[in-house]
Scaffold this motif. Structure first.
Motif, mmCIF file in Angstrom:
data_model
loop_
_atom_site.group_PDB
_atom_site.id
_atom_site.type_symbol
_atom_site.label_atom_id
_atom_site.label_comp_id
_atom_site.label_asym_id
_atom_site.label_seq_id
_atom_site.Cartn_x
_atom_site.Cartn_y
_atom_site.Cartn_z
ATOM 1 N N TYR A 157 0.844 -1.237 -0.273
ATOM 2 C CA TYR A 157 -0.020 0.166 -0.339
ATOM 3 C C TYR A 157 0.968 1.440 -0.217
ATOM 4 N N PRO A 158 1.344 1.816 -1.184
ATOM 5 C CA PRO A 158 2.874 2.774 -1.142
ATOM 6 C C PRO A 158 2.116 3.905 -0.753
ATOM 7 N N THR A 159 0.884 4.546 -0.997
ATOM 8 C CA THR A 159 -0.024 5.220 -0.429
ATOM 9 C C THR A 159 0.089 5.483 0.634
ATOM 10 N N SER A 160 0.008 5.286 1.503
ATOM 11 C CA SER A 160 -0.344 4.784 3.069
ATOM 12 C C SER A 160 0.383 6.324 2.818
ATOM 13 N N GLN A 161 1.343 5.570 3.314
ATOM 14 C CA GLN A 161 1.967 6.844 4.436
ATOM 15 C C GLN A 161 2.193 8.253 4.025
ATOM 16 N N HIS A 162 1.338 9.629 5.321
ATOM 17 C CA HIS A 162 1.557 10.399 4.784
ATOM 18 C C HIS A 162 3.040 11.187 4.346
ATOM 19 N N PRO A 163 2.953 12.490 3.272
ATOM 20 C CA PRO A 163 3.922 12.729 3.304
ATOM 21 C C PRO A 163 4.806 13.919 3.868
ATOM 22 N N SER A 223 4.580 13.015 7.464
ATOM 23 C CA SER A 223 4.660 12.019 8.554
ATOM 24 C C SER A 223 6.177 12.269 9.646
ATOM 25 N N ARG A 243 -7.490 3.614 5.484
ATOM 26 C CA ARG A 243 -5.804 3.474 5.887
ATOM 27 C C ARG A 243 -5.279 2.623 6.844
#
Length: 284
Positions: free
Chosen positions: A125-131, A133, A178
């Motif tokens: 799930y590569p888009t899960s991390q907040h930019p 974070s 998420r």
């Protein structure tokens, strides 16, 4: 005691009990191994069920369906200072989704594969991390201050976590796709049972990776203890103003070597006093 109407509910068995996909033979062998190594709560099935429930099911309870925020209160905790604010209103008006008071190191023996599983999740799930974070809070390992402890783990995870026996949070964060994708991935791996993953590192890693670091709040003015650790305002004037009754012999964990709070100040949302939020919104 409660100042208003209180509601009570029974947790459904399917939300609490060990999932069907856990291999019972492997689980029993793990319990025996943890007991032999004398790892805290290592032989407890109920503790594992509790951590699994608190990681993935507390926010799904019908009793909470009409609420947006929760305040976790454990048996035996004590509060040493007056609450001179509404923490839910404070979080809502300042866009906060997770609040804590104590941050420290986790027992590495209880989570040997947790970080590897998190990395596998992020790969899937590569888009899960907040930019924006707070990944640095849970991955940096350099000493901060003269007496800080540094983990010798070979994994990127530095074992820092928010002590989840105190939490004030946004239920909608945990209800989000998420977070549910994250929890379901961890749950299916079996680590809650084959190892002894606590809900504290599970919540902490989720908040640090999935939220904007500025959506996480340290309540620095709350006096609190859950055996064996204590936290309270260091400022004498603040303790007087909040009418704190802190036992003289108690040490504040905030700046002790095993505290991760200085790392949060550096790699999280920084050091900010709760009073600043009050003045901005003019409700103190």
């Amino acid at each position: 005691m409660a100042s208003g109407e209180a509601f009570y509910g029974l947790i459904p068995e399917e939300d609490w009990n060990t999932p069907d996909y856990i291999n019972e033979t492997k689980y029993n062998e793990s319990l025996e191994d943890f007991v032999e190594r004398d790892i805290i709560y290592g032989g407890s099935r109920s503790y594992r069920n509790m951590c699994h429930f608190n990681s993935g099911f507390f926010f799904r309870q019908k009793l909470l369906a009409s609420y947006d925020y929760y305040f976790r209160v454990e048996p035996g905790v004590e509060y040493y200072c007056d609450f001179q604010m509404d923490p839910f209103r404070l979080m809502r008006e300042n866009g906060k989704k997770y609040g804590f008071v104590i941050s420290l190191l986790e027992y590495p023996e209880t989570i040997p594969t947790l970080w590897n599983t998190v990395e596998d999740f992020l790969h899937e799930y590569p888009t899960s991390q907040h930019p924006n974070s707070a990944v640095g809070f849970i991955t940096t390992k350099e000493p901060i201050g003269p007496d800080s402890l540094v983990t010798d783990s070979e994994l990127p995870y530095n074992l820092c976590h928010f002590w989840s026996n105190f939490e004030i949070g946004d239920l909608n964060f945990f209800r989000s796709d998420r977070y549910l994708d994250y929890f379901n991935y961890l749950s299916r791996s079996g680590g809650f049972y084959y190892e002894r993953w606590g809900d504290a590192p599970v919540h902490s890693i989720a908040a640090s990776l999935l939220l904007d670091r500025n959506e996480i709040m340290h309540f620095e003015d709350i006096g609190y203890t859950h055996t064996p650790f204590f936290t309270f305002p260091d400022s004498a004037s603040m303790r007087i103003g909040k009418r704190c009754l802190v036992p003289e012999e108690r040490k504040n964990i905030d700046i002790l070597p095993h505290s991760c709070l200085p790392r949060w100040w550096k790699y999280g949302s920084g050091k900010r006093f709760t009073r600043e939020y009050f003045h901005e919104n003019e409700y103190i």
